[in-house]
Design a protein around this motif. Structure first.
Motif, mmCIF file in Angstrom:
data_model
loop_
_atom_site.group_PDB
_atom_site.id
_atom_site.type_symbol
_atom_site.label_atom_id
_atom_site.label_comp_id
_atom_site.label_asym_id
_atom_site.label_seq_id
_atom_site.Cartn_x
_atom_site.Cartn_y
_atom_site.Cartn_z
ATOM 1 N N LEU A 40 0.842 -0.989 -0.318
ATOM 2 C CA LEU A 40 0.054 0.193 0.116
ATOM 3 C C LEU A 40 0.627 1.562 -0.109
ATOM 4 O O LEU A 40 0.769 2.134 -0.739
ATOM 5 N N LYS A 41 2.479 1.156 0.942
ATOM 6 C CA LYS A 41 3.641 2.353 0.929
ATOM 7 C C LYS A 41 3.709 2.780 -0.267
ATOM 8 O O LYS A 41 3.380 3.642 -0.746
ATOM 9 N N ALA A 42 3.575 1.408 -0.870
ATOM 10 C CA ALA A 42 4.433 1.602 -2.365
ATOM 11 C C ALA A 42 3.590 2.121 -3.565
ATOM 12 O O ALA A 42 4.290 3.158 -3.989
ATOM 13 N N LYS A 43 2.362 1.454 -3.340
ATOM 14 C CA LYS A 43 1.056 2.275 -4.381
ATOM 15 C C LYS A 43 0.700 3.774 -4.003
ATOM 16 O O LYS A 43 0.571 4.301 -4.786
ATOM 17 N N ALA A 44 0.583 4.039 -2.955
ATOM 18 C CA ALA A 44 0.475 5.679 -2.259
ATOM 19 C C ALA A 44 1.525 6.322 -3.227
ATOM 20 O O ALA A 44 1.075 7.398 -3.616
ATOM 21 N N LYS A 45 2.528 6.224 -3.047
ATOM 22 C CA LYS A 45 3.769 6.838 -3.339
ATOM 23 C C LYS A 45 4.010 6.835 -4.871
ATOM 24 O O LYS A 45 4.313 7.987 -5.549
ATOM 25 N N ASP A 46 3.480 6.378 -5.759
ATOM 26 C CA ASP A 46 3.641 5.987 -7.143
ATOM 27 C C ASP A 46 2.322 7.191 -7.402
ATOM 28 O O ASP A 46 2.643 7.854 -8.398
ATOM 29 N N ALA A 47 1.152 6.615 -6.907
ATOM 30 C CA ALA A 47 0.257 7.906 -6.864
ATOM 31 C C ALA A 47 0.563 8.899 -6.776
ATOM 32 O O ALA A 47 0.533 10.163 -7.287
ATOM 33 N N VAL A 48 1.391 9.963 -5.480
ATOM 34 C CA VAL A 48 1.300 10.484 -5.625
ATOM 35 C C VAL A 48 2.512 11.841 -6.663
ATOM 36 O O VAL A 48 2.691 12.192 -7.116
ATOM 37 N N GLU A 49 3.225 10.629 -7.027
ATOM 38 C CA GLU A 49 4.022 11.133 -7.823
ATOM 39 C C GLU A 49 3.685 10.751 -9.587
ATOM 40 O O GLU A 49 4.558 12.161 -10.510
ATOM 41 N N ASP A 50 2.663 10.129 -10.028
ATOM 42 C CA ASP A 50 1.813 10.769 -10.872
ATOM 43 C C ASP A 50 0.943 12.043 -10.640
ATOM 44 O O ASP A 50 0.918 12.090 -11.911
ATOM 45 N N VAL A 51 0.222 12.547 -9.968
ATOM 46 C CA VAL A 51 -0.150 13.443 -9.692
ATOM 47 C C VAL A 51 1.457 14.905 -9.299
ATOM 48 O O VAL A 51 0.854 15.734 -11.316
ATOM 49 N N LYS A 52 2.482 14.529 -9.365
ATOM 50 C CA LYS A 52 3.865 15.283 -9.131
ATOM 51 C C LYS A 52 3.710 15.872 -11.039
ATOM 52 O O LYS A 52 3.960 16.794 -11.327
ATOM 53 N N ASP A 53 4.264 14.550 -11.529
ATOM 54 C CA ASP A 53 3.848 14.412 -12.897
ATOM 55 C C ASP A 53 2.738 15.213 -14.035
ATOM 56 O O ASP A 53 3.179 16.425 -14.771
ATOM 57 N N LYS A 54 1.531 15.240 -13.513
ATOM 58 C CA LYS A 54 0.899 15.927 -14.299
ATOM 59 C C LYS A 54 0.720 16.844 -14.124
ATOM 60 O O LYS A 54 0.932 17.906 -14.874
ATOM 61 N N ALA A 55 1.052 17.699 -12.901
ATOM 62 C CA ALA A 55 1.071 18.871 -12.684
ATOM 63 C C ALA A 55 2.177 19.210 -13.416
ATOM 64 O O ALA A 55 2.546 20.996 -14.071
ATOM 65 N N ALA A 56 3.640 19.053 -13.362
ATOM 66 C CA ALA A 56 4.437 19.773 -14.046
ATOM 67 C C ALA A 56 3.885 19.434 -15.316
ATOM 68 O O ALA A 56 4.221 20.868 -16.178
ATOM 69 N N GLU A 57 3.177 18.945 -16.168
ATOM 70 C CA GLU A 57 2.951 18.829 -17.291
ATOM 71 C C GLU A 57 2.794 19.549 -17.774
ATOM 72 O O GLU A 57 2.100 20.651 -18.881
ATOM 73 N N ALA A 58 0.964 19.791 -17.193
ATOM 74 C CA ALA A 58 0.613 21.447 -16.878
ATOM 75 C C ALA A 58 0.867 22.211 -16.744
ATOM 76 O O ALA A 58 0.637 23.587 -17.902
ATOM 77 N N PHE A 59 2.077 22.296 -15.614
ATOM 78 C CA PHE A 59 2.705 23.944 -15.815
ATOM 79 C C PHE A 59 3.406 24.198 -17.066
ATOM 80 O O PHE A 59 3.697 25.341 -17.305
ATOM 81 N N ASN A 60 4.524 22.833 -17.533
ATOM 82 C CA ASN A 60 5.115 23.174 -19.144
ATOM 83 C C ASN A 60 4.523 23.190 -20.121
ATOM 84 O O ASN A 60 4.631 24.458 -21.000
ATOM 85 N N LYS A 61 2.741 23.040 -20.391
ATOM 86 C CA LYS A 61 2.086 23.599 -21.221
ATOM 87 C C LYS A 61 1.712 24.519 -20.918
ATOM 88 O O LYS A 61 1.225 25.661 -22.242
#
Length: 66
Positions: A40-61
């Protein structure tokens, strides 16, 4: 998400699966629960990283920094 983060999270999830299986095989409920918790901890970390990636993509766009 960096490759190192992905590998670390995958390793943690694998460790959790291994612990859970060992707990099931030996009848050790605590080890089994620890394994599920690790997963569960590993999956939660993945989810947080995915949100960060999406935010960075949106910012860059928005800023045109593709």
């Amino acid at each position: 998400m960096g490759l190192g983060d992905k590998l670390s999270n995958s390793a943690e999830e694998f460790k959790g699966k291994t612990k859970e299986a060992a707990g099931e095989a030996s009848g050790n409920e605590q080890l089994e629960a620890e394994g599920r918790n690790d997963q569960l901890k590993a999956k939660a970390k993945d989810a947080v990283e995915d949100v960060k990636d999406k935010a960075a993509e949106a910012f860059n766009k928005v800023t045109g920094k593709d």
